[in-house]
Design a protein around this motif. Structure first.
Motif, short mmCIF file in Angstrom:
data_model
loop_
_atom_site.label_atom_id
_atom_site.label_comp_id
_atom_site.label_asym_id
_atom_site.label_seq_id
_atom_site.Cartn_x
_atom_site.Cartn_y
_atom_site.Cartn_z
N SER A 104 -6.27 0.40 13.63
CA SER A 104 -7.38 -0.49 13.25
C SER A 104 -7.50 -0.53 11.73
O SER A 104 -6.99 0.34 11.02
CB SER A 104 -8.68 0.01 13.86
OG SER A 104 -9.10 1.21 13.23
N TYR B 277 -6.84 2.54 9.18
CA TYR B 277 -5.86 2.37 8.11
C TYR B 277 -6.48 2.72 6.75
O TYR B 277 -5.89 3.45 5.96
CB TYR B 277 -5.32 0.94 8.10
CG TYR B 277 -4.29 0.71 7.03
CD1 TYR B 277 -2.97 1.10 7.23
CD2 TYR B 277 -4.63 0.11 5.82
CE1 TYR B 277 -2.01 0.90 6.25
CE2 TYR B 277 -3.68 -0.09 4.83
CZ TYR B 277 -2.38 0.31 5.04
OH TYR B 277 -1.44 0.12 4.07
N GLY C 36 0.01 -0.35 13.38
CA GLY C 36 -0.49 -0.26 14.74
C GLY C 36 -1.82 0.48 14.84
O GLY C 36 -2.09 1.13 15.85
N GLU D 281 -5.27 -6.01 6.37
CA GLU D 281 -5.22 -6.21 7.83
C GLU D 281 -3.78 -6.28 8.32
O GLU D 281 -3.43 -5.73 9.36
CB GLU D 281 -5.97 -7.48 8.20
CG GLU D 281 -7.47 -7.34 8.13
CD GLU D 281 -8.20 -8.65 8.41
OE1 GLU D 281 -7.59 -9.74 8.26
OE2 GLU D 281 -9.39 -8.57 8.75
N ALA D 282 -2.92 -6.95 7.56
CA ALA D 282 -1.50 -7.05 7.94
C ALA D 282 -0.84 -5.67 7.92
O ALA D 282 -0.07 -5.33 8.82
CB ALA D 282 -0.78 -8.02 7.02
N ARG E 151 -2.06 -3.77 10.98
CA ARG E 151 -1.37 -4.24 12.19
C ARG E 151 0.05 -3.70 12.24
O ARG E 151 0.54 -3.29 13.29
CB ARG E 151 -1.35 -5.77 12.21
CG ARG E 151 -2.53 -6.40 12.90
CD ARG E 151 -2.30 -7.88 13.19
NE ARG E 151 -1.93 -8.67 12.03
CZ ARG E 151 -2.80 -9.18 11.14
NH1 ARG E 151 -4.09 -8.97 11.29
NH2 ARG E 151 -2.38 -9.88 10.12
N GLN E 152 0.74 -3.70 11.09
CA GLN E 152 2.11 -3.21 11.04
C GLN E 152 2.17 -1.73 11.41
O GLN E 152 3.11 -1.28 12.05
CB GLN E 152 2.69 -3.42 9.64
CG GLN E 152 4.15 -3.09 9.53
CD GLN E 152 4.70 -3.40 8.13
OE1 GLN E 152 3.97 -3.80 7.24
NE2 GLN E 152 5.99 -3.22 7.97
#
Length: 93
Positions: free
Chosen positions: A24, A28, A22, A15-16, A19-20
């Motif tokens: 979902s 990813y 940008g 998840e990190a 997010r990094q």
């Protein structure tokens, strides 16, 4: 897409990373799977190309050997023919 992660730390890390980037979590993971699949495909195609090159070289060597064998066989037949002619001339004399 149902994403289940038995390891909560693994899910948090993914998840990190999403997010990094940008994107979902699903995007990813799909992107990573696609990148992995294309890397495997590229590796396979590279190995196949190298194999084809080696096979081509081996067939070329075999063809050269066959030509050399054919030339040697022709020379042997010519020499045998010459010896037979000399032998026949010897009997005729």
């Amino acid at each position: 897409m149902n994403l289940r992660f038995p390891d909560p730390a693994q899910r948090a890390a993914i998840e990190a990373a999403a997010r990094q980037e940008g994107v979902s979590l699903q995007e990813y993971i799909l992107s990573a799977a696609y990148a992995r699949a294309t890397a495997v495909e590229t590796h396979f195609l590279d190995a196949f190309s190298r194999s084809m090159a080696r096979s081509g070289d081996a067939f070329a060597e075999a063809a050269d050997a066959a030509v050399a064998d054919g030339e040697r066989r022709t020379a042997e037949l010519a020499a045998r023919h010459d010896l037979e002619e000399q032998h026949e001339r010897g009997h005729a004399a």
